[in-house]
Each structure stands twice: as structure tokens, then as C-alpha cells.
Design an enzyme around this catalytic site. Sequence first.
Site, PDB file in Angstrom:
ATOM      1  N   ASN A  73      -4.274 -15.695  74.977  1.00  0.00           N
ATOM      2  CA  ASN A  73      -5.072 -14.593  75.518  1.00  0.00           C
ATOM      3  C   ASN A  73      -5.273 -13.523  74.444  1.00  0.00           C
ATOM      4  O   ASN A  73      -4.415 -13.324  73.602  1.00  0.00           O
ATOM      5  CB  ASN A  73      -4.324 -14.003  76.741  1.00  0.00           C
ATOM      6  CG  ASN A  73      -4.843 -12.635  77.182  1.00  0.00           C
ATOM      7  OD1 ASN A  73      -4.111 -11.643  77.165  1.00  0.00           O
ATOM      8  ND2 ASN A  73      -6.090 -12.574  77.580  1.00  0.00           N
ATOM      9  N   GLY A  74      -6.447 -12.877  74.510  1.00  0.00           N
ATOM     10  CA  GLY A  74      -6.711 -11.736  73.640  1.00  0.00           C
ATOM     11  C   GLY A  74      -7.948 -11.908  72.778  1.00  0.00           C
ATOM     12  O   GLY A  74      -8.062 -12.870  72.028  1.00  0.00           O
ATOM     13  N   GLY A 101      -9.897 -11.661  79.674  1.00  0.00           N
ATOM     14  CA  GLY A 101      -9.824 -10.347  80.304  1.00  0.00           C
ATOM     15  C   GLY A 101     -11.118  -9.575  80.119  1.00  0.00           C
ATOM     16  O   GLY A 101     -12.106  -9.795  80.840  1.00  0.00           O
ATOM     17  N   ARG A 102     -11.142  -8.693  79.108  1.00  0.00           N
ATOM     18  CA  ARG A 102     -12.309  -7.819  78.932  1.00  0.00           C
ATOM     19  C   ARG A 102     -13.585  -8.615  78.686  1.00  0.00           C
ATOM     20  O   ARG A 102     -14.668  -8.201  79.113  1.00  0.00           O
ATOM     21  CB  ARG A 102     -12.023  -6.829  77.795  1.00  0.00           C
ATOM     22  CG  ARG A 102     -10.904  -5.832  78.157  1.00  0.00           C
ATOM     23  CD  ARG A 102     -10.348  -5.152  76.940  1.00  0.00           C
ATOM     24  NE  ARG A 102      -9.848  -6.159  76.006  1.00  0.00           N
ATOM     25  CZ  ARG A 102      -9.660  -5.945  74.699  1.00  0.00           C
ATOM     26  NH1 ARG A 102      -9.913  -4.764  74.193  1.00  0.00           N
ATOM     27  NH2 ARG A 102      -9.219  -6.916  73.930  1.00  0.00           N
ATOM     28  N   CYS A 156       2.985  -5.234  79.672  1.00  0.00           N
ATOM     29  CA  CYS A 156       2.297  -3.952  79.860  1.00  0.00           C
ATOM     30  C   CYS A 156       2.766  -2.929  78.812  1.00  0.00           C
ATOM     31  O   CYS A 156       3.962  -2.676  78.673  1.00  0.00           O
ATOM     32  CB  CYS A 156       2.545  -3.419  81.265  1.00  0.00           C
ATOM     33  SG  CYS A 156       1.666  -1.887  81.559  1.00  0.00           S
ATOM     34  N   PRO A 176      -5.225 -10.553  84.697  1.00  0.00           N
ATOM     35  CA  PRO A 176      -5.002  -9.395  85.563  1.00  0.00           C
ATOM     36  C   PRO A 176      -5.445  -8.146  84.819  1.00  0.00           C
ATOM     37  O   PRO A 176      -5.145  -7.991  83.632  1.00  0.00           O
ATOM     38  CB  PRO A 176      -3.475  -9.389  85.746  1.00  0.00           C
ATOM     39  CG  PRO A 176      -2.928 -10.101  84.550  1.00  0.00           C
ATOM     40  CD  PRO A 176      -3.990 -11.066  84.093  1.00  0.00           C
ATOM     41  N   LYS A 232       3.871 -13.628  81.640  1.00  0.00           N
ATOM     42  CA  LYS A 232       2.850 -13.162  80.691  1.00  0.00           C
ATOM     43  C   LYS A 232       3.520 -12.180  79.745  1.00  0.00           C
ATOM     44  O   LYS A 232       4.145 -11.215  80.192  1.00  0.00           O
ATOM     45  CB  LYS A 232       1.699 -12.508  81.454  1.00  0.00           C
ATOM     46  CG  LYS A 232       0.564 -12.017  80.578  1.00  0.00           C
ATOM     47  CD  LYS A 232      -0.677 -11.771  81.433  1.00  0.00           C
ATOM     48  CE  LYS A 232      -1.836 -11.227  80.623  1.00  0.00           C
ATOM     49  NZ  LYS A 232      -1.716  -9.795  80.341  1.00  0.00           N
TER      50      LYS A 232
HETATM   51  C1  LIG Z   1      -7.731  -1.860  81.742  1.00  0.00           C
HETATM   52  C2  LIG Z   1      -6.726  -2.972  81.544  1.00  0.00           C
HETATM   53  C3  LIG Z   1      -5.826  -3.248  82.562  1.00  0.00           C
HETATM   54  C4  LIG Z   1      -4.880  -4.271  82.401  1.00  0.00           C
HETATM   55  N1  LIG Z   1      -4.015  -4.564  83.431  1.00  0.00           N
HETATM   56  C5  LIG Z   1      -3.113  -5.572  83.289  1.00  0.00           C
HETATM   57  C6  LIG Z   1      -2.237  -5.940  84.366  1.00  0.00           C
HETATM   58  O1  LIG Z   1      -2.274  -5.365  85.471  1.00  0.00           O
HETATM   59  N2  LIG Z   1      -1.355  -6.952  84.141  1.00  0.00           N
HETATM   60  C7  LIG Z   1      -1.292  -7.620  82.934  1.00  0.00           C
HETATM   61  O2  LIG Z   1      -0.470  -8.537  82.775  1.00  0.00           O
HETATM   62  N3  LIG Z   1      -2.117  -7.309  81.935  1.00  0.00           N
HETATM   63  C8  LIG Z   1      -3.034  -6.316  82.085  1.00  0.00           C
HETATM   64  N4  LIG Z   1      -3.897  -6.049  81.067  1.00  0.00           N
HETATM   65  C9  LIG Z   1      -3.913  -6.907  79.862  1.00  0.00           C
HETATM   66  C10 LIG Z   1      -4.931  -8.040  80.047  1.00  0.00           C
HETATM   67  O3  LIG Z   1      -4.533  -8.914  81.093  1.00  0.00           O
HETATM   68  C11 LIG Z   1      -5.080  -8.870  78.748  1.00  0.00           C
HETATM   69  O4  LIG Z   1      -3.827  -9.401  78.412  1.00  0.00           O
HETATM   70  C12 LIG Z   1      -5.594  -8.028  77.584  1.00  0.00           C
HETATM   71  O5  LIG Z   1      -6.688  -7.218  77.971  1.00  0.00           O
HETATM   72  C13 LIG Z   1      -6.019  -8.918  76.390  1.00  0.00           C
HETATM   73  O6  LIG Z   1      -6.986  -9.840  76.782  1.00  0.00           O
HETATM   74  P1  LIG Z   1      -8.585  -9.589  76.524  1.00  0.00           P
HETATM   75  O7  LIG Z   1      -8.744  -9.285  75.060  1.00  0.00           O
HETATM   76  O8  LIG Z   1      -9.221 -10.894  76.964  1.00  0.00           O
HETATM   77  O9  LIG Z   1      -8.980  -8.407  77.350  1.00  0.00           O
HETATM   78  C14 LIG Z   1      -4.839  -5.021  81.194  1.00  0.00           C
HETATM   79  C15 LIG Z   1      -5.748  -4.727  80.176  1.00  0.00           C
HETATM   80  C16 LIG Z   1      -6.686  -3.720  80.337  1.00  0.00           C
HETATM   81  C17 LIG Z   1      -7.664  -3.434  79.217  1.00  0.00           C
END
Ligand SMILES: Cc1cc2nc3c(=O)[nH]c(=O)nc-3n(C[C@H](O)[C@H](O)[C@H](O)COP(=O)(O)O)c2cc1C
Length: 327
Positions: free
Chosen positions: A199-200, A223-224, A98, A7, A139
Site C-alpha cells: 500500500n502507498g 487509498g487516496r 496511524c 480505510p 495493517k
Molecule cells: C485522510 C486519511 C485517513 C486515513 N485513515 C486511516 C484509517 O482510519 N485506518 C488506517 O489503517 N489507515 C488510514 N489511513 C492510511 C491509508 O489507509 C493508507 O495507508 C495511506 O493513505 C497510504 O495509501 P495511499 O497512498 O493509497 O493513500 C488514512 C489516510 C488518510 C490520508
Amino acid sequence: MRILLAPMEGVIDHTMRELLTRIGGYDRCVTEFIRVTTHPVPAKVFRRFAPELETGGRTESGVPVYVQLLGGNPERMARSAVHAVAAGAPGIDLNFGCPAKVVNRHDGGSVLLREPERVGDIVSAVRDAVDSSIPVCAKIRLGFDDVSLLEAVANRIADAGASELCIHARTRADGYRPPAHWHEVRRLQGSVAMPLVVNGEIWKPGHATAALADSGCEHLMLGRGALARPDLARAIRAATEPSGAPWKPMPWVEVAQQVQTFFQHQDSSIRRYVGNRTKQWLGYLRKQYPEAELLFQAVKRSTDVGEITKLIDRSTRGALEEFASAA
Ligand SMILES: Cc1cc2nc3c(=O)[nH]c(=O)nc-3n(C[C@H](O)[C@H](O)[C@H](O)COP(=O)(O)O)c2cc1C
């Protein structure tokens, strides 16, 4: 191995879920967080965040979309979950990760990781309120200030009957600073009786292999990295699954066509916001594609739908470089 699309509030919306699941490799999506504050959230709000709920709770490619709730009050969270399921949600995800100050000040997100009991109460209330056929997932991050409560939080979530736990392998204090501490997740292996998802900081197939090995998890959430490389889930499957068909990285021209589709689906009714989500996506794509950097530079100050449309179109034809040097 399941691969979940993370998300991401403000960028992974309904259109992005359609685009990325069409490219493929994903088993599930989760909506942006939906805050539960003073009242239970009504069904119509869930349908707005997730139009997929009107079509069986799946993207057009058939990938289920769980609804994510964020809040600290067990009863209101439970009643909201009931409304989400009535609206068509095939599963519920609970956000305890969050880091945003405004969210944490209002008793939601990662601040709850300091209170394992309350996290357990929220998961229990939601689990009891919805039909047992509906998965309830959580999460979390590794912790708020440090990792000392990780086991306590994860065990409460498991005892409350959650179906699955996703761990973003950083604390709230870590913010989004690399690295992600995948190895910290390993301490849950063997003691927590539910599937765990790591994740991460997974930006390429090699990171996926390392995250799985370090954490001992079987499943991943992207995610990203999924935004920087729209075919990342396919590339990971090709690299890690013995039967995975070889995967040729998506060329920029195809990615740019997806950017155009994304832009055309965005709400352009408020001029100053025009293109915001597209620019945010290009901000991730430029990590992977030099052409995305050129396009980002060309569109970043524009709020004109016609102009942005033309610029993306030129990029799909590989003509932006010529445009950039002429300008
Ligand atoms: C812009 C942005 C918005 C995010 N929004 C949410 C969200 O709505 N709900 C949530 O559980 N995590 C949210 N996250 C966290 C991501 O789901 C994820 O856990 C985090 O980016 C690490 O994973 P990644 O390194 O693959 O990006 C958000 C992260 C970013 C950067």
C-alpha cells in the site's frame, strides 16, 4: 490479485464504500479506525461505523467490510473484536499504522511498531478471542522512526496467527511524503508466512505494476488514489490481468453524479460541517479531473445544502464553467 479499498478516517465511510464498490474492482473494504480506549467498544458503535454489518457484512455490491480496531490493550482489543463479530463483522483488521499524535500519545497506531512483542500480544489476543473462521488481519507502516523493526513486527504478527498483513510502505517519520518505499517490503518475502499486501502512492495502473514488482507482493490496497480516480481498481485490473476487459476511464459527468449521491447522504444537521467530506473528496478528485477543481472552488466556502446541491448538479451537466465565468 486482491485489491483492497483502504480505510480512510473522515472520508471513506459507508456511502463511499457503496459508491466505489459499485464501480467495482475491489475484493474487500475496511472501516475507518475505531478506537478502543478505556472500555471494550459495544456492538452498536460498530453498526454505526459500518451499517453494512446489518446486511451480512457486505456492501450492496457484495464486497465484505472488515472492521478496523485501533488500541494498545490486548484484552480490550479482544473483547471489542468479539463484539464486532457479534455485530456481524466478517473479519477484523488491526491498525498499527496511524501516525496521528493524539492517537500515538494514547497508546495506539504506529507508536506500537516500536514494540514488536506487544503488537504480537494484541494480534494473539484478538485471534484467540474470535472464531477461527473469522480472518484477523493487520495493517502496519514500515516502522516508526526507521525500518529496523520491520521483520520483527511482521514475524510476531505471523506467529500470532494473523491471516494477512498490509504494509503502507513508509515509516511514521515519513508521514505521507512521497515516495512510498515499496522495495522495503520485499525483505519480508520468504520469511513471513502469510499473504502480504502493498500500500502507498498508487495513483495509476503503472504505479500498481511497479508496487507489485518492487515489493514482491501479490495484493494491493488503494487509498487516496481510489478517491482521485473512482475507477482505479477497474483500470488496474484491465491493465494487469490478461483476461481483464478493456476499461474506458469514467467521464467527469458520471463522477459528478457520484459526488452528488455522496453529498446527499452526508449528515447535514450541524451547519458548519455541511459538505466537509464532499469537499475533502473533491480535493482528491481535482488531481485527476479539472472539472473537480472548478466545482471545489465553487463549493469550498458554502455550508448551504441547497446551494451545494445546485452547484454539483450544474457540474453534472457540464455547466459549471459557464457559471464560474459569470460569477
Ligand atoms: C485522510 C486519511 C485517513 C486515513 N485513515 C486511516 C484509517 O482510519 N485506518 C488506517 O489503517 N489507515 C488510514 N489511513 C492510511 C491509508 O489507509 C493508507 O495507508 C495511506 O493513505 C497510504 O495509501 P495511499 O497512498 O493509497 O493513500 C488514512 C489516510 C488518510 C490520508
